[in-house]
Design an enzyme around this catalytic site. Structure first.
Site, PDB file in Angstrom:
ATOM      1  N   ALA A 131     -12.640 -26.440  20.973  1.00  0.00           N
ATOM      2  CA  ALA A 131     -13.287 -27.245  19.845  1.00  0.00           C
ATOM      3  C   ALA A 131     -12.536 -26.415  18.715  1.00  0.00           C
ATOM      4  O   ALA A 131     -12.154 -25.330  18.557  1.00  0.00           O
ATOM      5  CB  ALA A 131     -15.273 -27.066  19.961  1.00  0.00           C
ATOM      6  N   TYR A 132     -12.400 -27.481  17.402  1.00  0.00           N
ATOM      7  CA  TYR A 132     -12.208 -27.155  16.254  1.00  0.00           C
ATOM      8  C   TYR A 132     -14.189 -26.663  16.412  1.00  0.00           C
ATOM      9  O   TYR A 132     -14.591 -27.616  15.636  1.00  0.00           O
ATOM     10  CB  TYR A 132     -11.880 -28.036  15.795  1.00  0.00           C
ATOM     11  CG  TYR A 132     -11.137 -27.516  14.578  1.00  0.00           C
ATOM     12  CD1 TYR A 132     -10.125 -26.999  14.101  1.00  0.00           C
ATOM     13  CD2 TYR A 132     -11.751 -27.402  13.152  1.00  0.00           C
ATOM     14  CE1 TYR A 132      -9.579 -27.000  12.354  1.00  0.00           C
ATOM     15  CE2 TYR A 132     -11.644 -26.630  11.610  1.00  0.00           C
ATOM     16  CZ  TYR A 132     -10.411 -26.488  11.618  1.00  0.00           C
ATOM     17  OH  TYR A 132     -10.068 -26.338  10.545  1.00  0.00           O
ATOM     18  N   THR A 133     -13.887 -25.365  15.449  1.00  0.00           N
ATOM     19  CA  THR A 133     -15.641 -24.515  15.736  1.00  0.00           C
ATOM     20  C   THR A 133     -15.667 -23.885  13.767  1.00  0.00           C
ATOM     21  O   THR A 133     -16.294 -23.603  13.702  1.00  0.00           O
ATOM     22  CB  THR A 133     -15.835 -24.209  16.566  1.00  0.00           C
ATOM     23  OG1 THR A 133     -15.383 -22.984  16.488  1.00  0.00           O
ATOM     24  CG2 THR A 133     -15.679 -24.532  17.750  1.00  0.00           C
ATOM     25  N   ASP A 136      -1.612 -29.238  27.426  1.00  0.00           N
ATOM     26  CA  ASP A 136      -1.705 -30.157  25.785  1.00  0.00           C
ATOM     27  C   ASP A 136      -2.649 -30.761  26.253  1.00  0.00           C
ATOM     28  O   ASP A 136      -2.232 -31.793  27.031  1.00  0.00           O
ATOM     29  CB  ASP A 136      -0.494 -30.606  26.075  1.00  0.00           C
ATOM     30  CG  ASP A 136       0.121 -31.185  24.891  1.00  0.00           C
ATOM     31  OD1 ASP A 136      -1.253 -31.454  23.559  1.00  0.00           O
ATOM     32  OD2 ASP A 136       0.429 -31.911  23.919  1.00  0.00           O
ATOM     33  N   TRP A 144     -25.885 -22.692  17.427  1.00  0.00           N
ATOM     34  CA  TRP A 144     -26.703 -21.419  17.029  1.00  0.00           C
ATOM     35  C   TRP A 144     -26.054 -20.387  18.135  1.00  0.00           C
ATOM     36  O   TRP A 144     -26.108 -19.840  18.290  1.00  0.00           O
ATOM     37  CB  TRP A 144     -27.432 -20.730  16.074  1.00  0.00           C
ATOM     38  CG  TRP A 144     -28.011 -21.754  14.871  1.00  0.00           C
ATOM     39  CD1 TRP A 144     -27.686 -23.089  15.393  1.00  0.00           C
ATOM     40  CD2 TRP A 144     -29.216 -21.247  14.672  1.00  0.00           C
ATOM     41  NE1 TRP A 144     -28.450 -22.940  13.719  1.00  0.00           N
ATOM     42  CE2 TRP A 144     -29.635 -22.495  13.254  1.00  0.00           C
ATOM     43  CE3 TRP A 144     -29.727 -20.495  14.456  1.00  0.00           C
ATOM     44  CZ2 TRP A 144     -30.257 -22.159  12.675  1.00  0.00           C
ATOM     45  CZ3 TRP A 144     -31.226 -20.482  13.195  1.00  0.00           C
ATOM     46  CH2 TRP A 144     -31.308 -21.360  12.356  1.00  0.00           C
ATOM     47  N   TYR A 169     -16.773 -31.324  10.445  1.00  0.00           N
ATOM     48  CA  TYR A 169     -16.721 -30.880  11.671  1.00  0.00           C
ATOM     49  C   TYR A 169     -18.499 -31.569  12.684  1.00  0.00           C
ATOM     50  O   TYR A 169     -18.162 -31.868  13.396  1.00  0.00           O
ATOM     51  CB  TYR A 169     -17.843 -29.454  11.769  1.00  0.00           C
ATOM     52  CG  TYR A 169     -18.119 -28.363  13.091  1.00  0.00           C
ATOM     53  CD1 TYR A 169     -17.468 -28.211  14.269  1.00  0.00           C
ATOM     54  CD2 TYR A 169     -19.523 -28.767  13.352  1.00  0.00           C
ATOM     55  CE1 TYR A 169     -17.800 -27.481  15.687  1.00  0.00           C
ATOM     56  CE2 TYR A 169     -20.516 -27.845  14.625  1.00  0.00           C
ATOM     57  CZ  TYR A 169     -19.390 -27.516  15.856  1.00  0.00           C
ATOM     58  OH  TYR A 169     -19.292 -26.949  16.809  1.00  0.00           O
ATOM     59  N   GLY A 206     -12.848 -18.462  23.652  1.00  0.00           N
ATOM     60  CA  GLY A 206     -13.630 -18.981  22.855  1.00  0.00           C
ATOM     61  C   GLY A 206     -14.525 -18.598  23.960  1.00  0.00           C
ATOM     62  O   GLY A 206     -14.490 -17.822  24.953  1.00  0.00           O
ATOM     63  N   GLN A 207     -16.213 -18.703  23.231  1.00  0.00           N
ATOM     64  CA  GLN A 207     -17.457 -17.647  23.823  1.00  0.00           C
ATOM     65  C   GLN A 207     -17.608 -18.405  25.171  1.00  0.00           C
ATOM     66  O   GLN A 207     -18.046 -17.402  26.121  1.00  0.00           O
ATOM     67  CB  GLN A 207     -18.771 -17.825  22.980  1.00  0.00           C
ATOM     68  CG  GLN A 207     -18.256 -17.293  21.692  1.00  0.00           C
ATOM     69  CD  GLN A 207     -19.455 -17.437  20.170  1.00  0.00           C
ATOM     70  OE1 GLN A 207     -19.882 -16.921  20.710  1.00  0.00           O
ATOM     71  NE2 GLN A 207     -19.903 -18.297  19.646  1.00  0.00           N
TER      72      GLN A 207
HETATM   73  N1  LIG Z   1     -20.642 -21.828  18.100  1.00  0.00           N
HETATM   74  C1  LIG Z   1     -21.831 -22.198  17.883  1.00  0.00           C
HETATM   75  O1  LIG Z   1     -22.387 -21.756  17.264  1.00  0.00           O
HETATM   76  C2  LIG Z   1     -22.481 -23.509  18.373  1.00  0.00           C
HETATM   77  C3  LIG Z   1     -22.976 -24.520  18.252  1.00  0.00           C
HETATM   78  C4  LIG Z   1     -23.230 -25.658  18.912  1.00  0.00           C
HETATM   79  C5  LIG Z   1     -22.363 -26.019  19.908  1.00  0.00           C
HETATM   80  N2  LIG Z   1     -21.198 -25.047  19.815  1.00  0.00           N
HETATM   81  C6  LIG Z   1     -20.059 -26.170  20.827  1.00  0.00           C
HETATM   82  O2  LIG Z   1     -19.809 -25.164  22.392  1.00  0.00           O
HETATM   83  C7  LIG Z   1     -18.459 -25.578  22.097  1.00  0.00           C
HETATM   84  C8  LIG Z   1     -18.181 -24.138  22.415  1.00  0.00           C
HETATM   85  O3  LIG Z   1     -18.114 -22.741  21.516  1.00  0.00           O
HETATM   86  P1  LIG Z   1     -17.583 -21.370  21.113  1.00  0.00           P
HETATM   87  O4  LIG Z   1     -18.912 -21.254  20.699  1.00  0.00           O
HETATM   88  O5  LIG Z   1     -17.590 -21.170  22.705  1.00  0.00           O
HETATM   89  O6  LIG Z   1     -16.473 -22.291  20.475  1.00  0.00           O
HETATM   90  P2  LIG Z   1     -15.462 -21.533  20.414  1.00  0.00           P
HETATM   91  O7  LIG Z   1     -15.478 -19.463  20.895  1.00  0.00           O
HETATM   92  O8  LIG Z   1     -14.551 -21.436  18.412  1.00  0.00           O
HETATM   93  O9  LIG Z   1     -14.640 -21.038  21.607  1.00  0.00           O
HETATM   94  C9  LIG Z   1     -13.560 -22.338  20.978  1.00  0.00           C
HETATM   95  C10 LIG Z   1     -12.059 -22.351  21.277  1.00  0.00           C
HETATM   96  O10 LIG Z   1     -11.693 -23.617  21.688  1.00  0.00           O
HETATM   97  C11 LIG Z   1     -10.231 -23.664  21.843  1.00  0.00           C
HETATM   98  N3  LIG Z   1      -8.946 -24.359  20.968  1.00  0.00           N
HETATM   99  C12 LIG Z   1      -9.577 -25.614  19.954  1.00  0.00           C
HETATM  100  N4  LIG Z   1      -8.433 -26.584  19.157  1.00  0.00           N
HETATM  101  C13 LIG Z   1      -7.897 -26.194  21.130  1.00  0.00           C
HETATM  102  C14 LIG Z   1      -6.442 -26.757  21.540  1.00  0.00           C
HETATM  103  N5  LIG Z   1      -6.220 -27.538  20.621  1.00  0.00           N
HETATM  104  N6  LIG Z   1      -6.656 -26.305  23.065  1.00  0.00           N
HETATM  105  C15 LIG Z   1      -7.011 -26.401  23.355  1.00  0.00           C
HETATM  106  N7  LIG Z   1      -8.193 -25.054  23.000  1.00  0.00           N
HETATM  107  C16 LIG Z   1      -8.403 -25.386  21.620  1.00  0.00           C
HETATM  108  C17 LIG Z   1     -10.212 -22.222  20.984  1.00  0.00           C
HETATM  109  O11 LIG Z   1      -8.820 -21.504  21.483  1.00  0.00           O
HETATM  110  P3  LIG Z   1      -8.110 -20.343  20.096  1.00  0.00           P
HETATM  111  O12 LIG Z   1      -9.403 -19.684  20.296  1.00  0.00           O
HETATM  112  O13 LIG Z   1      -7.016 -20.206  20.646  1.00  0.00           O
HETATM  113  O14 LIG Z   1      -8.096 -21.117  18.774  1.00  0.00           O
HETATM  114  C18 LIG Z   1     -11.381 -21.160  21.394  1.00  0.00           C
HETATM  115  O15 LIG Z   1     -10.849 -20.797  22.508  1.00  0.00           O
HETATM  116  C19 LIG Z   1     -17.960 -26.276  21.408  1.00  0.00           C
HETATM  117  O16 LIG Z   1     -17.570 -27.461  21.986  1.00  0.00           O
HETATM  118  C20 LIG Z   1     -18.392 -25.988  20.008  1.00  0.00           C
HETATM  119  O17 LIG Z   1     -18.423 -27.224  19.309  1.00  0.00           O
HETATM  120  C21 LIG Z   1     -21.013 -24.355  19.573  1.00  0.00           C
END
Ligand SMILES: NC(=O)c1ccc[n+]([C@@H]2O[C@H](COP(=O)([O-])OP(=O)(O)OC[C@H]3O[C@@H](n4cnc5c(N)ncnc54)[C@H](OP(=O)(O)O)[C@@H]3O)[C@@H](O)[C@H]2O)c1
Length: 291
Positions: free
Chosen positions: A59-61, A35, A150, A124, A10-11
């Site tokens: 997260a499930y994003t 796990d 964002w 979500y 993830g990012q």
């Molecule tokens: N992006 C946004 O705009 C945003 C905004 C507000 C809050 N957030 C929060 O910020 C956090 C980081 O977001 P991000 O943008 O970095 O998310 P992201 O790029 O979508 O990455 C999410 C990661 O979670 C992993 N994941 C999902 N299910 C998993 C599981 N069962 N076991 C292990 N890993 C798992 C995914 O792995 P795979 O790649 O293998 O699926 C991915 O690496 C999250 O908590 C998100 O809810 C994000």
């Protein structure tokens, strides 16, 4: 300090990995390594790695997909988060978890405070809110929840990279102008997570870049910088539209600016940077990474 980051591709996990240093060894674990649906298995892996702190960047994003994939969204954003919190409690290590502006409804009309009522509009947001509840119930003494909004990075899928691709391939774009929030470069969020561990951050806080924007404002800024930095070679028309003109399966808050004052107070080494400056930083890095 040995910091285990859950989530590898993830990012945020990628940005955290960049912060590995002689001071902090950062180890990112993906679903192949741990796990997070099973406490004893999570404990075993965290012990094996001699974790001294855990950041949950997984997260499930997929906000729209979550509407029809409710079970999976809750399994990852709520149940697994509770498992990780319990595991951290059993190992007595600090736990930092990331949550979202989507736990809020969006009708407050002023920046949301950490303790404001959570009224998510979609699955979500509701699943992330439940994850927050489980942490607060199980491990309030040594955990921190940082809500953001964002988020984008040079790595992974996000609005900035999607816009650059569309601006390159489409004759024009229509972008929503009645949803207001704060774009956030995940690099700054990663720094806030590490500072949170160093400063024993506790409770619920907010971190985003400073300033506010609509998705339309954000897109215009991306286009202007893209042209200036040579990431784009032509300007296309961008038209502001309302949310009702772009229906999506999940409802999103119209206004989800987060009040960051509690985090700024708790983490003296963290300064908020305006989103336009951070966008320039990210896009300059993106340009430098181009072949
Ligand atoms: N992006 C946004 O705009 C945003 C905004 C507000 C809050 N957030 C929060 O910020 C956090 C980081 O977001 P991000 O943008 O970095 O998310 P992201 O790029 O979508 O990455 C999410 C990661 O979670 C992993 N994941 C999902 N299910 C998993 C599981 N069962 N076991 C292990 N890993 C798992 C995914 O792995 P795979 O790649 O293998 O699926 C991915 O690496 C999250 O908590 C998100 O809810 C994000």
């Amino acid at each position: 300090m040995k910091i285990i980051v859950i989530g590898k591709s993830g990012q945020l996990a990628w940005e955290l990995n960049q912060l590995s240093s002689s001071e902090h060894q950062i180890i990112c674990l993906g679903r192949d390594n741990i796990d997070i649906s099973d406490v004893s298995s999570a404990n075993k892996i965290l012990l094996q790695h001699q974790a001294e702190a855990v950041v949950n960047a997984s997260a499930y994003t997929a906000v729209d997909k979550a509407e029809s994939d409710v079970k999976k969204a809750y399994a990852i954003n709520a149940k697994a988060v509770g498992t990780l919190a319990l595991s951290c409690k059993m190992l007595s290590v600090p736990f930092v978890h990331i949550s979202t502006d989507f736990v809020f409804h969006g009708d407050k009309g002023a920046p949301y405070l950490p303790d404001d009522d959570k009224r998510p509009l979609g699955v979500y947001g509701a699943s992330k809110a439940e994850g927050e509840r489980l942490i607060t119930k199980c491990y309030p003494e040594n955990s921190a929840i940082i809500r953001t909004s964002w988020a984008y990075s040079t790595h992974g899928n996000n609005f900035v990279k999607t816009m650059l691709n569309l601006m390159d391939s489409k004759p024009g774009l229509r972008i929503i102008s009645d949803q207001i929030g704060s774009p956030t470069y995940a690099k700054g969020l990663a720094e806030a997570c590490i500072s949170g561990i160093e400063n024993e951050l506790n409770g619920i806080h907010h971190f985003t870049d400073s300033g506010v924007a609509s998705w339309f404002d954000f897109a215009i800024a991306i286009q202007n910088l893209g042209l200036e930095l040579g990431l784009l070679d032509k300007k296309i028309p961008i038209k502001p539209i309302s949310t009702s003109e772009y229906p999506t399966p999940a409802k999103r808050p119209h206004y989800s600016v987060l009040d960051k004052s509690s985090l700024v107070k708790a983490l003296p080494d963290i300064s908020l940077i305006h989103w336009q400056e951070q966008l320039r930083n990210m896009m300059t890095t993106l340009k430098s990474e181009q072949p």
